[in-house]
Design a protein around this motif. Sequence first.
Motif, mmCIF file in Angstrom:
data_model
loop_
_atom_site.group_PDB
_atom_site.id
_atom_site.type_symbol
_atom_site.label_atom_id
_atom_site.label_comp_id
_atom_site.label_asym_id
_atom_site.label_seq_id
_atom_site.Cartn_x
_atom_site.Cartn_y
_atom_site.Cartn_z
ATOM 1 N N HIS A 145 9.625 -7.539 5.974
ATOM 2 C CA HIS A 145 10.856 -8.257 6.338
ATOM 3 C C HIS A 145 10.504 -9.630 6.897
ATOM 4 O O HIS A 145 11.161 -10.634 6.581
ATOM 5 C CB HIS A 145 11.652 -7.477 7.384
ATOM 6 C CG HIS A 145 12.255 -6.203 6.876
ATOM 7 N ND1 HIS A 145 12.746 -6.074 5.600
ATOM 8 C CD2 HIS A 145 12.464 -5.002 7.488
ATOM 9 C CE1 HIS A 145 13.217 -4.844 5.435
ATOM 10 N NE2 HIS A 145 13.055 -4.175 6.560
ATOM 11 N N ALA A 146 9.463 -9.674 7.731
ATOM 12 C CA ALA A 146 9.050 -10.935 8.338
ATOM 13 C C ALA A 146 8.585 -11.923 7.267
ATOM 14 O O ALA A 146 8.881 -13.128 7.340
ATOM 15 C CB ALA A 146 7.936 -10.682 9.349
ATOM 16 N N GLN A 147 7.873 -11.432 6.265
ATOM 17 C CA GLN A 147 7.431 -12.315 5.180
ATOM 18 C C GLN A 147 8.623 -12.836 4.387
ATOM 19 O O GLN A 147 8.674 -14.018 4.033
ATOM 20 C CB GLN A 147 6.453 -11.587 4.256
ATOM 21 C CG GLN A 147 5.063 -11.433 4.855
ATOM 22 C CD GLN A 147 4.094 -10.737 3.930
ATOM 23 O OE1 GLN A 147 4.481 -9.833 3.182
ATOM 24 N NE2 GLN A 147 2.825 -11.126 3.984
ATOM 25 N N ARG A 148 9.602 -11.977 4.124
ATOM 26 C CA ARG A 148 10.794 -12.428 3.395
ATOM 27 C C ARG A 148 11.576 -13.461 4.201
ATOM 28 O O ARG A 148 12.194 -14.360 3.635
ATOM 29 C CB ARG A 148 11.687 -11.225 3.064
ATOM 30 C CG ARG A 148 11.149 -10.353 1.940
ATOM 31 C CD ARG A 148 12.209 -9.429 1.388
ATOM 32 N NE ARG A 148 12.572 -8.388 2.331
ATOM 33 C CZ ARG A 148 11.984 -7.203 2.406
ATOM 34 N NH1 ARG A 148 10.970 -6.921 1.578
ATOM 35 N NH2 ARG A 148 12.377 -6.302 3.279
ATOM 36 N N ASP A 149 11.511 -13.326 5.540
ATOM 37 C CA ASP A 149 12.207 -14.281 6.401
ATOM 38 C C ASP A 149 11.399 -15.554 6.635
ATOM 39 O O ASP A 149 11.865 -16.488 7.295
ATOM 40 C CB ASP A 149 12.506 -13.648 7.768
ATOM 41 C CG ASP A 149 13.561 -12.551 7.687
ATOM 42 O OD1 ASP A 149 14.261 -12.490 6.658
ATOM 43 O OD2 ASP A 149 13.692 -11.774 8.656
ATOM 44 N N GLY A 150 10.162 -15.567 6.115
ATOM 45 C CA GLY A 150 9.326 -16.749 6.276
ATOM 46 C C GLY A 150 8.714 -16.890 7.648
ATOM 47 O O GLY A 150 8.291 -17.994 8.033
ATOM 48 N N ILE A 151 8.614 -15.782 8.413
ATOM 49 C CA ILE A 151 8.050 -15.870 9.766
ATOM 50 C C ILE A 151 6.696 -15.151 9.855
ATOM 51 O O ILE A 151 6.155 -14.969 10.938
ATOM 52 C CB ILE A 151 9.022 -15.314 10.821
ATOM 53 C CG1 ILE A 151 9.447 -13.874 10.479
ATOM 54 C CG2 ILE A 151 10.245 -16.208 10.959
ATOM 55 C CD1 ILE A 151 10.333 -13.224 11.533
ATOM 56 N N LEU A 152 6.152 -14.743 8.704
ATOM 57 C CA LEU A 152 4.800 -14.208 8.612
ATOM 58 C C LEU A 152 4.152 -14.809 7.365
ATOM 59 O O LEU A 152 4.757 -14.792 6.298
ATOM 60 C CB LEU A 152 4.811 -12.676 8.503
ATOM 61 C CG LEU A 152 3.434 -12.005 8.344
ATOM 62 C CD1 LEU A 152 2.620 -12.134 9.638
ATOM 63 C CD2 LEU A 152 3.574 -10.526 7.973
ATOM 64 N N PRO A 153 2.929 -15.340 7.501
ATOM 65 C CA PRO A 153 2.274 -15.956 6.339
ATOM 66 C C PRO A 153 2.200 -15.000 5.156
ATOM 67 O O PRO A 153 1.925 -13.801 5.324
ATOM 68 C CB PRO A 153 0.875 -16.291 6.874
ATOM 69 C CG PRO A 153 1.074 -16.484 8.338
ATOM 70 C CD PRO A 153 2.113 -15.472 8.722
ATOM 71 N N PRO A 154 2.430 -15.494 3.952
ATOM 72 C CA PRO A 154 2.468 -14.633 2.756
ATOM 73 C C PRO A 154 1.126 -13.989 2.397
ATOM 74 O O PRO A 154 1.100 -12.993 1.670
ATOM 75 C CB PRO A 154 2.934 -15.587 1.649
ATOM 76 C CG PRO A 154 2.585 -16.953 2.149
ATOM 77 C CD PRO A 154 2.738 -16.899 3.623
ATOM 78 N N HIS A 155 0.003 -14.539 2.892
ATOM 79 C CA HIS A 155 -1.292 -13.966 2.524
ATOM 80 C C HIS A 155 -1.630 -12.704 3.326
ATOM 81 O O HIS A 155 -2.586 -12.007 3.001
ATOM 82 C CB HIS A 155 -2.412 -14.998 2.708
ATOM 83 C CG HIS A 155 -2.682 -15.343 4.145
ATOM 84 N ND1 HIS A 155 -1.959 -16.295 4.829
ATOM 85 C CD2 HIS A 155 -3.596 -14.853 5.029
ATOM 86 C CE1 HIS A 155 -2.421 -16.389 6.066
ATOM 87 N NE2 HIS A 155 -3.406 -15.527 6.214
ATOM 88 N N ARG A 156 -0.847 -12.389 4.344
ATOM 89 C CA ARG A 156 -1.096 -11.181 5.120
ATOM 90 C C ARG A 156 -0.649 -9.947 4.339
ATOM 91 O O ARG A 156 0.441 -9.928 3.771
ATOM 92 C CB ARG A 156 -0.334 -11.227 6.451
ATOM 93 C CG ARG A 156 -0.747 -12.353 7.385
ATOM 94 C CD ARG A 156 -2.139 -12.162 7.907
ATOM 95 N NE ARG A 156 -2.497 -13.142 8.936
ATOM 96 C CZ ARG A 156 -3.687 -13.266 9.468
ATOM 97 N NH1 ARG A 156 -4.676 -12.455 9.070
ATOM 98 N NH2 ARG A 156 -3.931 -14.179 10.389
ATOM 99 N N ASP A 157 -1.496 -8.932 4.301
ATOM 100 C CA ASP A 157 -1.146 -7.674 3.620
ATOM 101 C C ASP A 157 -0.461 -6.751 4.635
ATOM 102 O O ASP A 157 -1.107 -6.286 5.585
ATOM 103 C CB ASP A 157 -2.394 -6.995 3.068
ATOM 104 C CG ASP A 157 -2.066 -5.662 2.414
ATOM 105 O OD1 ASP A 157 -1.294 -5.650 1.447
ATOM 106 O OD2 ASP A 157 -2.554 -4.630 2.908
#
Length: 204
Positions: A145-157
């Motif tokens: 959810h955080a990645q979709r919201d742009g608040i977690l870097p996309p390269h994190r698994d």
Amino acid sequence: MPKLADRDTRHTQILEALLRVAGSQGLHAVTMRSVAAEANISLRLVQYYFETKEKLLLAALDHLAGRQRERIQTRVLDTDAPDDPRTIIEAVLTEALPTDQDSRTFHLVYTAYAVHAVTDPALAAQPFLRAPDAMEHFLADQLRHAQRDGILPPHRDPRTEAAILLALSAGLGTGVLLGQRTAENATTAISYHLDHLGLARRPA
């Protein structure tokens, strides 16, 4: 025949007594007699409600799980942003730390059950002892959810990071139990690691 409300009250009384015995003396000290003494009721009454020590232990595990779920839900709902992934993750990981008597008892008793389950197939089959798997899925979903919201870097698994977060929280919790660090130190370490991941808070 006791009324349902009376049965529920008595069940809770007995199970809370078991958790007090296990939390203060260890799971090995739990017997139907010691639980009866702690609850200040007769041994026959404990036997009436639970029949065997095995049934008593399994019921106490379910009770412990329910208490933990309630504490996590309360902690999340009491935050300023209960829908924010960072807030939710921080609340869950912090609740997993032994910061007060209830959470300390939870840690001690859960660990004792987990060790006992290694040689007890009936206990090992209980869903609550697989709670870390469910929690890993939950944390991974929050990170997605955080990645979709742009608040977690996309390269994190998300799945790998969730596993690391759980391991971090468990290790810090053990350190608090053993007096190696304070609950405040452990909470700060969790917050530091979330910052290191690049997990930001959702803008208000």
